[in-house]
Scaffold this active site. Structure first.
Site, PDB file in Angstrom:
ATOM      1  N   ASP A 316       0.848  -1.283   0.054  1.00 56.59           N
ATOM      2  CA  ASP A 316       0.135  -0.047  -0.079  1.00 56.59           C
ATOM      3  C   ASP A 316       0.872   1.261   0.069  1.00 56.59           C
ATOM      4  OD1 ASP A 316      -2.283   1.571   0.331  1.00 56.59           O
ATOM      5  OD2 ASP A 316      -1.852   1.964   2.466  1.00 56.59           O
ATOM      6  N   ASP A 509      -1.174  -0.614   6.099  1.00 61.26           N
ATOM      7  CA  ASP A 509      -1.094  -0.048   7.332  1.00 61.26           C
ATOM      8  C   ASP A 509      -1.965  -0.775   8.690  1.00 61.26           C
ATOM      9  OD1 ASP A 509      -3.750   0.795   6.686  1.00 61.26           O
ATOM     10  OD2 ASP A 509      -3.219   2.915   6.247  1.00 61.26           O
ATOM     11  N   ASP A 513      -6.698  -1.783   4.999  1.00 59.87           N
ATOM     12  CA  ASP A 513      -6.337  -2.793   4.098  1.00 59.87           C
ATOM     13  C   ASP A 513      -6.637  -4.056   4.499  1.00 59.87           C
ATOM     14  OD1 ASP A 513      -5.064  -0.873   2.147  1.00 59.87           O
ATOM     15  OD2 ASP A 513      -3.550  -0.570   3.660  1.00 59.87           O
TER      16      ASP A 513
END
Length: 634
Positions: A316, A509, A513
């Site tokens: 990410d 994080d 996600d």
């Protein structure tokens, strides 16, 4: 050494003294036999009792059964010295094994020695020492210098620095003042803090981490699962083989039973699977402890094993490769200095709590003079208009400039652009971007050096922003402007591409996600201090928030697997060789002792190496690389 281990050591020393007395000093075979039997009773009674209890409970085939049958059989054959010596050396091996496991657990316990003993609760104006579990959210606690932070909360009064090394592995203290968040498990190094508790103990960071570490052993790797299944079938097979070895050759060859019974008993001693059953889990436990020293929490040995086979790493962007905080990255003044441009924008954004506004005030470094501002007007979707010193000051996007008919120079750079006008005249622009983490570029390079074949970024950010970050970090692929469902779809495609070329790890994080973390072969969360979502969602948690720790964890996992394979090959190789020699009569009971106790000790010593973190190149805060770690890789 624990109290139990000291007691066992005392028994061993007593048994050795009796054994030497019986062998060298006692006259006559009767006295020697009596001495040997006393020695056997001192050193072997607990093993025999365990074997009897296990048989009564239906658990026949274990190492206690093997050692009891082998040594009692040797005594019955008149081989008193050998029978007692086998039990004595077996107990020495058990003590060594117990000490090795304790040392391994102590290494993790000292590393994760974050469980608070008490909390100083403020009650009716007085400070009372209570159990942390008695404190409720909203209560106020006092944390004095040198005390461990018992609960998560927010500082209401006081300044100090926190030692976070138990959680992150970092020696640099974290400065704290009123309004700052404290995380349970850290140590208050200097001043006294008053803290308003935000979470009860069961929901605190320290509780979640302790639970994670304590339950890591429940998730077994393929190697551990194989050893467990192997031992379940291996022991009955060798017992049956020993029985056949004692009976069939004498019947077929017409020889005496005593020689073949002795060989069968030797066969049993050799066959004890202690080296495998202990050293393999101990190796993984050591690897998990070694990773913890680096601020990487791995939730089970299965994930440690999977890390060693990682071929693709997907990231990410926000909060993972970037800091998730905005900062001024470009200044484009027109007709004024950069300092003047920043000050005008800071004055306009003086009362805004938006992260972009805060980044401008931080970059300015000067406190705006509110007495000069007579009017503030926030225009939704455009920006802020103020009157300062009788002049109109505007700070906003391009739409605001167009709305006020102010001619401006567009900034065609990825990021957020704030245009500033003063007195109806364009004054310049400020470019604001999410900062890339200091070690992100090093992390990508280190992963590729560690054998990762592909690095990918999935982000919901604008295409220009995402591609700029990917280009700076030299990522192989980037997909931008993705919704959460789009990330899962791309993850499915990447999993198909990875296929047999290793495992796929997703690094996020841990907050937004969760679907992708769950779908990946290995979910890695940039946990930071106190991120509940990260600790819950992922298989691996990077407590330092540094992506460079991923390659470190992979190196530790590969070292651990090398040690596991070495132990499996060594233990099985020696046992098979000595089993064959024992069946043919070329290996005595003393060789059997080495094949059991000796191999176990060597395998355990090798397994302990997994606790040592190898010296390696890691990222330095000054932008260079440094060598860090506690012990060189053996």
């Amino acid at each position: 050494m624990t109290k139990k281990q000291k007691k066992q050591l005392g028994r061993i020393l007593s048994a050795i003294a009796i054994f030497i007395l019986s062998s060298l000093l006692l006259p006559g075979p009767g006295a020697k036999t009596a001495g040997y039997l006393v020695c056997y009773a001192v050193i072997g009674w607990d093993i025999v009792w365990k074997a009897v209890k296990n048989i009564l409970n239906g658990q026949v085939f274990d190492e206690n059964f093997l050692m009891t049958v082998a040594t009692v059989g040797a005594l019955c054959l008149g081989e008193y010295a050998e029978g007692v010596a086998v039990m004595l050396f077996y107990q020495v091996g058990e003590l060594f094994q117990s000490y090795a496991v304790s040392r391994s657990r102590r290494s993790i316990s000292s590393l994760m020695d974050i469980r608070p003993d008490y909390a100083n609760l403020v009650r009716d104006g007085k400070t009372v020492r209570v159990d942390p579990e008695e404190v409720q959210a909203g209560d106020t606690i006092v944390i004095r210098a040198g005390e461990r932070v018992p609960l998560d909360g927010v500082v209401t009064d006081g300044t100090s620095s926190l030692d976070t090394s138990a959680l992150t592995g970092e020696s640099m203290p974290r400065e704290l003042a009123a309004g700052g968040e404290v995380i349970s498990g850290c140590i208050n190094q200097s001043g006294t803090l008053r803290v308003r508790v935000s979470k009860v103990y069961s929901e605190s960071t320290v509780s979640k981490i302790l639970d994670l570490v304590e339950n890591a052993g429940s998730k077994k790797s393929k190697s551990e699962a194989f050893i467990t299944r192997f031992a379940r079938y291996y022991t009955p097979v060798v017992v049956i083989a020993a029985a056949l070895l004692a009976v069939l050759p004498p019947l077929i060859l017409g020889q005496g039973f005593s020689m073949w019974i002795e060989r069968a008993l030797t066969f049993l001693v050799i066959s004890c699977p202690c080296a495998l059953v202990i050293s393999v889990p101990l190796s993984f436990f050591g690897g998990i402890g070694g990773a913890s020293k680096c601020g990487v929490l791995i939730k089970g040995s299965n994930y440690l094993e999977a890390l060693a086979d990682t071929g693709t790493v997907v990231f990410d962007k926000t909060g993972t490769l970037t800091k998730g905080t905005f900062a001024v990255s470009g200044l484009y003044p027109e007709g004024i200095t950069e300092e003047e441009l920043l000050y005008l924008a800071a004055c306009a954004e003086k009362d805004s709590g938006h992260p972009i506004s805060r980044s401008i005030r931080t970059a300015c470094g000067r406190e705006p003079d509110g007495s000069r501002i007579t009017e503030v007007n926030e225009i939704a979707g455009h920006g802020v208009a103020i009157v300062m010193d009788g002049k109109s000051v505007l700070a906003g996007n391009a739409k605001m400039m167009e709305r006020e008919n102010i001619s401006f120079t567009p900034v065609n750079e990825p990021g957020t652009v704030i245009y500033v006008a003063n007195g109806g005249k364009y004054a310049g622009a400020i470019l604001i971007e999410d900062e890339i983490k200091d070690d992100a570029a090093f992390a990508i390079r280190d992963l590729k050096n560690s054998g990762v074949r592909k690095t990918v970024m999935l982000t919901g950010d604008a295409d220009a922003v995402g591609r700029k970050v990917a280009e700076k970090l030299k990522l192989d692929e980037v997909y931008t402007e993705l919704l959460p469902a789009d990330k899962v779809s791309h993850m499915e495609e990447l999993l198909k591409e990875t296929g047999a070329n290793g495992k796929l790890a997703f690094v996020g994080d841990g907050i937004n996600d969760a679907p992708v973390l769950a779908r990946a072969d290995i979910g890695i969360a940039m946990g930071g201090l106190g991120s509940d979502a990260a600790i819950e969602a992922a298989d691996v948690v990077i407590m330092t928030d540094e992506p460079s720790r991923i390659a470190t964890a992979m190196r530790i996992s590969r070292k651990t697997l090398r040690i596991v394979r070495q132990n499996i090959v060594f233990a099985l190789g020696v046992k098979i060789l000595v089993l064959i020699l024992g069946a043919l009569g070329f290996a005595s009971m003393w060789a059997a002792v080495f094949a059991d106790v000796g191999v176990s000790i060597i395998a355990i010593l090798n397994a302990i190496r997994a606790l040592n973190v190898p010296k390696q190149e890691e990222f330095s805060s000054c932008g260079e690389t440094k060598v860090s770690g506690t012990t060189a890789a053996a």
